[in-house]
Design an enzyme around this catalytic site. Sequence first.
Site, PDB file in Angstrom:
ATOM      1  N   GLU A   1      -3.840   8.013   7.437  1.00  0.00           N
ATOM      2  CA  GLU A   1      -4.908   7.238   6.795  1.00  0.00           C
ATOM      3  C   GLU A   1      -5.282   6.037   7.652  1.00  0.00           C
ATOM      4  OE1 GLU A   1      -4.008   6.033   2.791  1.00  0.00           O
ATOM      5  OE2 GLU A   1      -5.593   4.513   2.771  1.00  0.00           O
TER       6      GLU A   1
ATOM      7  N   HIS B   1       0.828  -1.210   0.000  1.00  0.00           N
ATOM      8  CA  HIS B   1       0.000   0.000   0.000  1.00  0.00           C
ATOM      9  C   HIS B   1       0.862   1.260   0.000  1.00  0.00           C
ATOM     10  CE1 HIS B   1      -2.435   3.085   2.275  1.00  0.00           C
ATOM     11  NE2 HIS B   1      -3.162   2.883   1.189  1.00  0.00           N
TER      12      HIS B   1
ATOM     13  N   GLU C   1       1.874   1.894  -3.488  1.00  0.00           N
ATOM     14  CA  GLU C   1       0.780   2.470  -4.295  1.00  0.00           C
ATOM     15  C   GLU C   1       0.811   3.995  -4.185  1.00  0.00           C
ATOM     16  OE1 GLU C   1      -3.272   1.461  -2.981  1.00  0.00           O
ATOM     17  OE2 GLU C   1      -3.622   3.579  -3.406  1.00  0.00           O
ATOM     18  N   HIS C   2       1.015   4.511  -2.978  1.00  0.00           N
ATOM     19  CA  HIS C   2       1.091   5.972  -2.803  1.00  0.00           C
ATOM     20  C   HIS C   2       2.293   6.557  -3.548  1.00  0.00           C
ATOM     21  CE1 HIS C   2      -1.799   7.099   0.583  1.00  0.00           C
ATOM     22  NE2 HIS C   2      -2.064   5.830   0.318  1.00  0.00           N
TER      23      HIS C   2
END
Length: 443
Positions: free
Chosen positions: A145, A65, A68-69
């Site tokens: 997040e 993840h 992905e950022h």
Amino acid sequence: MRLLCLTAALLAAWPAAAAPLQRAHFANGANLVVLEDHTAPVATVQVWLKVGGRDELPGKSGLAHVFEHMMFKGSKALGPGEFSNRISAMGGNDNAFTSYDYTAYFETVPADRVAEVLRMEAERFANLRLDPREYAREIRVIMEERRMRTDDNPNARMFEELSAAALKIHPYRNPVIGWMQDLKRLTIDDVRAFYRAHYVAANVTVVVVGDVDFSEVKRVVGATFGRMPRVAVPPRFNPVEPEPLGPKRIEVHLPGVQLPMVAVVMPVPVWHPGENDREAAALAVATAILAEGRSALLTRRLVDEQRLAYSASAGYDPFSMGIDLWAAWAMLGKGNTPDALLAGLWKSIEQLAHEGPDKAQLARAIRGIVADEVFAQDSLYLRARRIGAMESVGLKAEARDRWLKLIRKVSAGDVRRVLRRWIRRGRATTGVLLPRGKEESRS
């Protein structure tokens, strides 16, 4: 009545009317799947990677993840944020998501800009600039997040604890967003090592759905993703989860809980075409009987008739890798108790396992699953997403048609058998979410 007739006609006609998928496979291992649809001058481009939370090493949870950022933080030819700005300037939109089994990047744009988008995707894929200063900023965004989505969300936090308690060795026991302790220890060197290991051509499937010409898309993908170096990738980590030895129960006490929640989870098989066709299809239909729609069994029994909960549902994903963590859950209302809800939940499941569904229940569940597929055909994004997801977990996208044929053949006896074998108290891990302070008040 006219709507029902139209729905029945659509269900009967599909998938015979669906356009065929067109494929290309390149020497370096990259794959291309195209579905032409010329009804409107738009297209969806999706780049799928066979890497997700399941591929992370112990102590490095969240890396897929995080990466992905970082894909939006600039490459050799694109500055930080420039990729999304250029998509927006085309009149399109873009985003990305990470799951346990895959990571995907997607854009919906005017069809005449597809070649440009494919070149941009290939450029950032091959030439990502992993700047330590950008990483230092982004990892703080990701930790925030996690606080918003999980740490400050009691329901999400409970399911995170429940997954970790239910599974012994399978990587689905770790959250995709990562444990906070791991996120604090990740470094830019971890991100670079992940990039070198997983962002290679052999892990890529490019999916394009919309008003495009297959030959032209194949030419562009061949000149971009198809020319990346060939790098061998090892088999993906896919352990066999040990069979549960007996029921387990956890309690999670958190501040800010407005309504208690109860959930039961257990590992169940996913679909392996040719090996467990009837079993996987029956699990999907059984879950739909329990939870699909307002007239589903759990809602009708636990919410409407017995008033044991405010809401109730269940879920099963037959298209993940290895196993799925089947779940049923309920939100309790004022005056409801976890033990009464659990007694009602298991009575409903066991009665269905003993008596089986009646004809109306079975037909409604099958019709609902098929209808979801039919209506998904209205969305370029959903069509591309279903193709990419199945390809990334080792199922050919064409298998979706076969899956629907299997769903239509499920019998009441099939539903009884899978519930008796897999959805049992002795295999379940139960989680109870309570407001912090309840544990002291009971003692």
